[in-house]
Design a protein around this motif. Structure first.
Motif, PDB file in Angstrom:
ATOM      1  N   ILE A 192      51.967  35.976  60.572  1.00 37.50           N
ATOM      2  CA  ILE A 192      50.819  35.953  59.613  1.00 37.50           C
ATOM      3  C   ILE A 192      50.135  37.149  59.571  1.00 37.50           C
ATOM      4  O   ILE A 192      49.452  37.463  58.660  1.00 37.50           O
ATOM      5  N   LEU A 193      50.026  37.877  60.819  1.00 40.89           N
ATOM      6  CA  LEU A 193      49.347  39.221  61.037  1.00 40.89           C
ATOM      7  C   LEU A 193      50.044  40.090  60.006  1.00 40.89           C
ATOM      8  O   LEU A 193      49.154  40.854  59.254  1.00 40.89           O
ATOM      9  N   ASP A 194      51.495  40.150  60.002  1.00 39.29           N
ATOM     10  CA  ASP A 194      51.876  41.055  59.071  1.00 39.29           C
ATOM     11  C   ASP A 194      51.677  40.880  57.504  1.00 39.29           C
ATOM     12  O   ASP A 194      51.388  41.300  56.613  1.00 39.29           O
ATOM     13  N   GLY A 195      51.383  39.369  57.286  1.00 42.21           N
ATOM     14  CA  GLY A 195      51.279  39.232  55.677  1.00 42.21           C
ATOM     15  C   GLY A 195      49.847  39.284  55.493  1.00 42.21           C
ATOM     16  O   GLY A 195      49.488  39.820  54.193  1.00 42.21           O
ATOM     17  N   ILE A 196      48.827  39.529  56.519  1.00 37.28           N
ATOM     18  CA  ILE A 196      47.302  39.976  56.029  1.00 37.28           C
ATOM     19  C   ILE A 196      47.083  41.402  56.531  1.00 37.28           C
ATOM     20  O   ILE A 196      45.814  41.969  56.406  1.00 37.28           O
ATOM     21  N   GLY A 236      43.877  43.199  64.797  1.00 40.67           N
ATOM     22  CA  GLY A 236      44.983  42.130  64.916  1.00 40.67           C
ATOM     23  C   GLY A 236      45.097  41.483  66.636  1.00 40.67           C
ATOM     24  O   GLY A 236      45.322  40.434  66.485  1.00 40.67           O
ATOM     25  N   ALA A 237      45.394  42.699  67.417  1.00 42.72           N
ATOM     26  CA  ALA A 237      45.423  42.064  68.747  1.00 42.72           C
ATOM     27  C   ALA A 237      44.085  41.258  69.062  1.00 42.72           C
ATOM     28  O   ALA A 237      44.304  40.553  70.116  1.00 42.72           O
ATOM     29  N   VAL A 238      42.875  41.919  68.680  1.00 41.37           N
ATOM     30  CA  VAL A 238      41.907  41.291  69.402  1.00 41.37           C
ATOM     31  C   VAL A 238      41.686  39.703  68.734  1.00 41.37           C
ATOM     32  O   VAL A 238      41.267  38.753  69.134  1.00 41.37           O
ATOM     33  N   LEU A 239      42.240  39.603  67.379  1.00 35.97           N
ATOM     34  CA  LEU A 239      42.094  38.153  66.505  1.00 35.97           C
ATOM     35  C   LEU A 239      43.212  37.387  67.384  1.00 35.97           C
ATOM     36  O   LEU A 239      42.607  36.346  67.603  1.00 35.97           O
ATOM     37  N   VAL A 240      44.184  37.753  67.719  1.00 33.14           N
ATOM     38  CA  VAL A 240      44.942  36.946  68.384  1.00 33.14           C
ATOM     39  C   VAL A 240      44.300  36.708  70.011  1.00 33.14           C
ATOM     40  O   VAL A 240      44.440  35.494  70.278  1.00 33.14           O
ATOM     41  N   ASN A 241      43.907  37.437  70.620  1.00 35.15           N
ATOM     42  CA  ASN A 241      43.024  37.090  71.844  1.00 35.15           C
ATOM     43  C   ASN A 241      42.044  36.166  71.706  1.00 35.15           C
ATOM     44  O   ASN A 241      42.003  35.105  72.571  1.00 35.15           O
ATOM     45  N   VAL A 242      41.056  36.369  70.476  1.00 33.48           N
ATOM     46  CA  VAL A 242      39.918  35.428  70.441  1.00 33.48           C
ATOM     47  C   VAL A 242      40.363  34.109  70.113  1.00 33.48           C
ATOM     48  O   VAL A 242      40.132  33.016  70.760  1.00 33.48           O
TER      49      VAL A 242
END
Length: 275
Positions: free
Chosen positions: A127-131, A139-145
């Motif tokens: 998903i992160l690769d797609g956006i 991206g790492a912050v978004l995953v942790n949140v």
């Protein structure tokens, strides 16, 4: 049992403490010994203590520790601050909401707490690769949140239930809206719960190995935990430097815990003992 053997509980507690303290002892004493002494006798005290291992870690030409420290501080600070704010607002809305679907949201969050991070790492990276956020700090912050938000919401919900509604009603009578009421009345009362959330999330994010390694990637994925892994080469292992790296990686989060620890227990038990 306690009357016949009063020494049983202290003995058992001492044994448990010794088991948990042994890894800490090994890590600490080996910081001050050369690698040859570590291999020969890892449990022995250093005969001539020195800080050569620490100096080698801090003065590496590639700056592995300093680069990882900056990344870890940035990732941890951004993740826990954003998660804490969003969780407090979400918990306040869910506790005070009368909508029927609020329980459904809680069920979804409870499901999120049951899923191990390793299970969802592959779809997350796709998903992160797609956006366009793969191998980036946002991206790492978004995953942790996203991963730690359910836990933080549940901690805040237990504490918000203990806050009397009369305080919010009085603020509404004075003309304050929901947003102003939350930030000026409710959120200051959540300081113990916020400290507990910050400590838990800070330790978890700081010690996380999988997310920085996979989400940040090999080019920018150096945090202090990944740095420990990368300091071990396939053909040469400097155990003294590895133990020094682990000690230096632990000190910042230890200081962070000591700064907030006076609110820690109160934040965990406040929602369970009030109201």
């Amino acid at each position: 049992m306690s009357s016949r053997a009063p020494w049983a509980r202290p003995l058992a507690a001492t044994g448990v403490a010794a088991v948990f303290s042994l890894p800490l002892y090994v890590a600490l004493v080996n910081v001050f010994k050369p690698s040859s002494d570590i291999v020969a006798s890892p449990l022995a005290l250093p005969t001539q203590p020195n800080l050569d291992n620490v100096e080698r870690v801090l003065s590496r030409p590639d700056g592995l520790y300093w680069y990882g420290l900056i990344n870890s501080v940035t990732l941890t600070a951004a993740s826990i601050l954003i998660t804490t704010v969003l969780a407090a607002m979400s918990a306040y809305y869910l506790v005070r909401s009368d909508h029927w679907w609020s329980r459904g949201v809680l069920s979804v969050m409870l499901t999120g707490l049951m899923i191990p991070a390793a299970v969802i790492m592959l779809p997350i990276t796709r998903i992160l690769d797609g956006i366009g956020l793969l191998h980036t700090m946002p991206g790492a912050v978004l995953v942790n949140v996203g991963y730690y938000l359910p836990f933080a919401v549940f901690v805040f919900m237990g504490f918000i239930r203990s806050i009397p509604r009369e305080l919010e009603e009085a603020a509404a009578m004075d003309g304050a809206g929901r947003f102003r009421t939350f930030w000026q009345i409710v959120f200051p009362l959540l300081r113990p719960a916020s400290a507990s959330v910050l400590i838990f999330l800070g330790v978890w994010v700081w010690n996380d190995f999988l997310t920085p390694l996979l989400v940040l990637g090999p080019g920018a994925g150096n945090t202090v935990t990944v740095g420990v892994f990368r300091s071990i080469g396939p053909y040469q292992q400097d155990f003294g430097a590895v133990f020094a790296f682990m000690l230096l990686a632990t000190l910042p989060v230890l200081v962070f815990y000591l700064a907030f620890q006076k609110h820690f227990v109160q934040g965990l038990t406040g929602g369970a003992t009030k109201g």
